[in-house]
Structure formats: structure tokens, C-alpha cells
Design a protein around this motif. Structure first.
Motif, PDB file in Angstrom:
ATOM      1  N   ASP A 103      -4.875   8.492   4.913  1.00 30.77           N
ATOM      2  CA  ASP A 103      -5.520   7.790   3.813  1.00 30.77           C
ATOM      3  C   ASP A 103      -6.113   6.519   4.386  1.00 30.77           C
ATOM      4  OD1 ASP A 103      -4.847   9.656   1.865  1.00 30.77           O
ATOM      5  OD2 ASP A 103      -2.960   8.675   1.435  1.00 30.77           O
ATOM      6  N   CYS A 104      -7.213   6.089   3.805  1.00 33.30           N
ATOM      7  CA  CYS A 104      -7.955   4.942   4.318  1.00 33.30           C
ATOM      8  C   CYS A 104      -8.035   3.847   3.266  1.00 33.30           C
ATOM      9  CB  CYS A 104      -9.367   5.392   4.699  1.00 33.30           C
ATOM     10  SG  CYS A 104     -10.386   4.080   5.389  1.00 33.30           S
ATOM     11  N   TRP A 105      -7.721   2.647   3.694  1.00 29.66           N
ATOM     12  CA  TRP A 105      -7.799   1.472   2.835  1.00 29.66           C
ATOM     13  C   TRP A 105      -8.685   0.449   3.536  1.00 29.66           C
ATOM     14  CZ3 TRP A 105      -5.458   2.336  -1.682  1.00 29.66           C
ATOM     15  CH2 TRP A 105      -4.511   3.349  -1.720  1.00 29.66           C
TER      16      TRP A 105
ATOM     17  N   GLN B   2     -10.474   3.577   0.114  1.00 34.60           N
ATOM     18  CA  GLN B   2     -10.267   2.828  -1.114  1.00 34.60           C
ATOM     19  C   GLN B   2     -10.255   1.353  -0.762  1.00 34.60           C
ATOM     20  OE1 GLN B   2      -7.219   4.324  -3.803  1.00 34.60           O
ATOM     21  NE2 GLN B   2      -6.980   6.055  -2.423  1.00 34.60           N
ATOM     22  N   THR B   3     -10.690   0.533  -1.682  1.00 28.30           N
ATOM     23  CA  THR B   3     -10.697  -0.902  -1.462  1.00 28.30           C
ATOM     24  C   THR B   3      -9.386  -1.491  -1.958  1.00 28.30           C
ATOM     25  OG1 THR B   3     -13.088  -0.956  -1.766  1.00 28.30           O
ATOM     26  CG2 THR B   3     -11.924  -3.043  -1.966  1.00 28.30           C
ATOM     27  N   ILE B   4      -8.846  -2.392  -1.186  1.00 29.20           N
ATOM     28  CA  ILE B   4      -7.632  -3.097  -1.579  1.00 29.20           C
ATOM     29  C   ILE B   4      -7.804  -4.567  -1.233  1.00 29.20           C
ATOM     30  CG2 ILE B   4      -6.444  -2.670   0.612  1.00 29.20           C
ATOM     31  CD1 ILE B   4      -3.870  -2.377  -1.153  1.00 29.20           C
TER      32      ILE B   4
ATOM     33  N   LEU C 290       0.847  -1.177   0.000  1.00 27.01           N
ATOM     34  CA  LEU C 290       0.000   0.000   0.000  1.00 27.01           C
ATOM     35  C   LEU C 290       0.880   1.224   0.000  1.00 27.01           C
ATOM     36  CD1 LEU C 290      -2.397  -0.791   2.963  1.00 27.01           C
ATOM     37  CD2 LEU C 290      -2.743  -1.307   0.565  1.00 27.01           C
TER      38      LEU C 290
END
Length: 123
Positions: free
Chosen positions: A51-53, A25-27, A17
């Protein structure tokens, strides 16, 4: 200004990442993404940008390694999709340089990774 974090599943799958956009966001485990944390990203009440995952975890053990050459990296994980949640496990690694390392056990379902700066105003 490139920052990096890696998510490792117990089965040996990895996702690299790098902090990207302000919204979640999708990971997937094994996927590689890249980006930056900037002053325009969402911030926490302490003023640090993040930031967000979000990923779907299978039950098991995971490791997140978050690396930065530009600021002190701070990583948090928690169940669900709310990256601003205060109910999370977190790590700064204290005096061990700028990088952050976190190991956690997931019980399945959606989990978030919050990659943020330790201090307000860093990017």
C-alpha cells in the motif's frame, strides 16, 4: 489481519497508518487511517503486496514504525510519489519480530511510504 505503521515528525506530530488501498493515498502528519494489505493490492516485482501513502514533508527528521501481527512488515520511504521506486530507504528489522522501524531525513516536498509484506503471497 490489521497492520499498522506510524509516521513521526521531529516536532512530535504523529500519523498512524494502517495499510489500506492499492493506489497512493494522501496522509497528513497527525492523521489516523486504517485498512489491510490483501492479495489484490499492487505488488512489486518480487511478488510482495504493498500500500502506498504520500505526504508532504517539511524539511526534518521522520520515523516510520510499521507493525503487523500477520506477516513480516517491510517499509520503504522515498522522495516523490512513486511507491514502486527502487530509490528508497527501507527497513525490515531482520530478526526483531514482524515489525519494521525506519528513521529518515526529508528535505521537503512529497514523500511516499510503501508499506509492504516482506514475502510474496503474504497478506
Amino acid at each position: 489481519m490489521m497492520t499498522r505503521a506510524a509516521l513521526f515528525a521531529a516536532a512530535g506530530l504523529a500519523a498512524l497508518l494502517t495499510a489500506g488501498a492499492a493506489s497512493a493515498q494522501t496522509i497528513s502528519v497527525g492523521q489516523t487511517v486504517s485498512g489491510q494489505i490483501t492479495p489484490s493490492d499492487t505488488s512489486l516485482p518480487d511478488g510482495s503486496n504493498f500500500d502506498c501513502w504520500v505526504f508532504t514533508a517539511a524539511a526534518g527528521n521522520y520515523t516510520v514504525d510499521y507493525r503487523s501481527e500477520d506477516f513480516d512488515a517491510f517499509v520503504a520511504v522515498g522522495k516523490g510519489r512513486d511507491c514502486a521506486s527502487v530509490e528508497s530507504d527501507f527497513n525490515d528489522d531482520g530478526d526483531e519480530g514482524l515489525d519494521s522501524h525506519l528513521e529518515f531525513a526529508a528535505d521537503g516536498g512529497p514523500w511516499f511510504i510503501r508499506a509492504n509484506t516482506l514475502e510474496a503471497g503474504e497478506s
